[in-house]
Design an enzyme around this catalytic site. Structure first.
Site, short mmCIF file in Angstrom:
data_model
loop_
_atom_site.label_atom_id
_atom_site.label_comp_id
_atom_site.label_asym_id
_atom_site.label_seq_id
_atom_site.Cartn_x
_atom_site.Cartn_y
_atom_site.Cartn_z
N HIS A 144 -9.02 -7.48 1.48
CA HIS A 144 -8.89 -8.36 2.65
C HIS A 144 -10.21 -8.54 3.38
O HIS A 144 -10.43 -9.58 4.03
CB HIS A 144 -7.85 -7.79 3.62
CG HIS A 144 -6.46 -7.76 3.05
ND1 HIS A 144 -5.44 -7.04 3.61
CD2 HIS A 144 -5.93 -8.35 1.94
CE1 HIS A 144 -4.34 -7.20 2.90
NE2 HIS A 144 -4.61 -7.98 1.87
N PHE A 388 -3.28 -1.41 -0.70
CA PHE A 388 -4.74 -1.24 -0.75
C PHE A 388 -5.52 -2.42 -0.16
O PHE A 388 -6.60 -2.76 -0.66
CB PHE A 388 -5.20 -0.98 -2.20
CG PHE A 388 -4.28 -0.08 -2.95
CD1 PHE A 388 -4.10 1.23 -2.55
CD2 PHE A 388 -3.55 -0.55 -4.03
CE1 PHE A 388 -3.22 2.07 -3.23
CE2 PHE A 388 -2.66 0.27 -4.71
CZ PHE A 388 -2.50 1.59 -4.31
N CYS A 389 -4.98 -3.03 0.89
CA CYS A 389 -5.65 -4.19 1.51
C CYS A 389 -5.97 -5.26 0.47
O CYS A 389 -7.03 -5.90 0.52
CB CYS A 389 -6.92 -3.76 2.24
SG CYS A 389 -6.63 -2.69 3.66
N ALA A 390 -5.05 -5.42 -0.47
CA ALA A 390 -5.20 -6.44 -1.52
C ALA A 390 -3.82 -7.03 -1.81
O ALA A 390 -3.38 -7.11 -2.96
CB ALA A 390 -5.81 -5.83 -2.77
#
Length: 480
Positions: A144, A388-390
């Site tokens: 992100h 995982f900020c994805a």
């Protein structure tokens, strides 16, 4: 879900066990003992270095050495102020040299990769023909930090990656050419140096060539690349690089943005304040050019010195040794997990080559958060769980519920990888031994007997969190 086979990253024969593989460099806390729910204490297996890596011992020693010399920088006449200024600017040069900065590149000390990319997002120039915000091309595989900044102040196009590296590069090249043909060229291509989910990477040279042919620049999110692979801005032609100290074995709050100075010199100063200005009047301000333009306020001198020390220490090790160490651990981890029933390793591209030491997996029948809590409570292993900020990537691959990520680095011992494989095998065969529940959205041990570390200052917080309930008692030890 992804069912791709690892043709480019696994050998024909199963990798040998890695019990005897030693760390490449010593890290602080490498011998830390943690309690298990059965009353034993074991050495902590830190397989979460992709989130935040432990400090190298050399980094901690350097910080201890310079702390007595710390003072204000740049505008102080005192002896220690002059020394601290020299330490800070020397650190800037050391970090730049480590990543092959060109002579005319600027290196700005930031907080971390996210900070760096947000800074650059404010410097992307408008389209000179239309005056519209500059166009940025980005893939859905990004963290992100390399996705969200481009959605503010720039015009971002997000491409879904293809099933292979070759197909993904072709999509990028076609989109760049289309922008030129439509007289709406892209100003910037934002791409990861290595995925924080799978460790896989795209060929930087091909992306740079395609971008430059279309008149675009390239920014590389190096958060997961720089700690694992030697990288050079000059050699690759990448225009901007961002990375974090806390992922590069220097967790003292500094990060870096380094690259072409024209955009940075012309861009709106990232922070408005002292140090970024030449002259201020009540009706006007003259801003500095160069790094000072974006480093208003008192800079993180100790963080910069720590990151420079990490760069020096990593540079002192043969690159082939780091690669061999990480490759052995990653191959064994992938092979060991894939040999287990109900375990699936996450991949993005079937033809990805030379991935870094990040492996993400799922265990059918178990929530990823429960797997992570089990590994911690019953085996003393630290991993990451979630998305995982994805989020776009995990959603596209069919893992919207999240997964478990294990990651290794220069301080990882082979025993830690073997312990993880054995622990997951035990979970698949026999299930967890402790009871687990969800509190405030997190999996925790019910009636968790593990003590809070002495001197942590969490005793009172633990009592407050528990509030007389068994379920809340296990929240804090996993977070220490």
């Amino acid at each position: 879900m992804s069912t791709l086979t690892e043709t480019a990253t696994c050998p024909a024969t199963e990798p040998a066990p890695v019990h005897d593989v030693a760390p490449v460099l010593p890290v602080v806390g490498g011998d830390t003992l943690v309690p298990l729910v059965d009353g034993r204490r074991v050495r902590y297996a830190n397989l979460d270095v992709a989130a935040s890596a432990p400090a190298l011992e050399a980094v901690a020693d350097r910080v201890t050495q310079v702390l007595p010399l710390y003072a204000s920088v740049h505008r102080g006449a005192g002896y220690l102020s002059q020394v601290s200024t020299a330490l800070y600017e020397t650190a800037r040069r050391t970090i730049g040299a480590f990543v092959g900065a060109r002579d005319d590149d600027l290196l700005i000390v930031t907080r971390h990769t996210t900070d760096s990319l947000n800074l650059l997002a404010g410097c992307v120039p408008a389209d000179p023909g239309t005056g519209e915000p500059g166009r940025v091309l980005v893939l859905d595989v990004e963290h992100h930090a390399n996705l969200l900044p481009w959605q503010r102040g720039t015009e971002a196009t997000v491409l879904s990656g293809g099933p292979s590296v070759a197909a993904t590069v072709a999509e990028l090249r076609d989109e760049l050419r289309a922008g030129v043909a439509e007289a709406r060229p892209y100003a910037l291509v934002a791409v990861t140096g290595a995925s924080n989910v799978t460790g896989e990477a795209l060929p930087v040279a091909e992306i740079v060539a395609a971008a430059h042919d279309a008149g675009a620049r390239v920014v590389l999110d190096g958060a997961q690349l720089v700690p694992h692979r030697r990288f050079s801005l000059e050699d690759t032609g990448v225009d901007y690089l961002a990375f974090s100290g806390h992922k590069t074995y220097a967790p003292f709050g500094a990060g870096v943005l380094v690259g072409r100075r024209d955009w940075l010199d012309a861009g709106t100063p990232y922070l408005a304040g002292g140090g970024a200005v030449r002259r201020v009047r009540t009706t006007s301000t003259d801003w500095h050019e160069g790094p000072a333009r974006h480093e208003a306020g008192s800079p993180n001198v100790i963080g910069a010195v720590a990151l420079a020390a990490a760069c020096e220490e990593l540079a002192s090790v043969e690159e082939s040794d780091v690669r061999a160490h990480e490759d052995a651990l990653r191959r064994r981890l992938v092979a060991g997990l894939e040999a287990l029933d109900r375990v699936e390793v996450v991949r993005v591209w079937e033809d990805a080559a030379d991935p870094v030491g990040v492996v993400t997996f799922t265990v059918a029948g178990y929530d990823p958060g429960l797997v992570a809590a089990y590994l911690s409570a019953e085996h003393g292993i630290g991993v990451r769980d979630g998305r995982f900020c994805a989020h776009p990537l995990l959603g596209r691959l069919g893992f919207d519920a999240g997964a478990v990520r294990a990651s290794v680095g220069v301080g990882t011992a082979g025993e830690e990888v073997e312990r993880l494989v054995a622990a997951v095998a035990h979970l698949v065969a026999d299930g967890p031994e402790a009871r687990y529940g969800v509190v405030d959205g997190l999996w925790v041990v019910v009636d968790d007997p593990r003590p809070v570390p002495a001197g942590s200052g969490l005793d009172g917080l633990l009592a407050t969190a528990a509030l007389g309930t068994d379920e809340a008692f296990g929240c804090l030890p996993d977070d220490v």
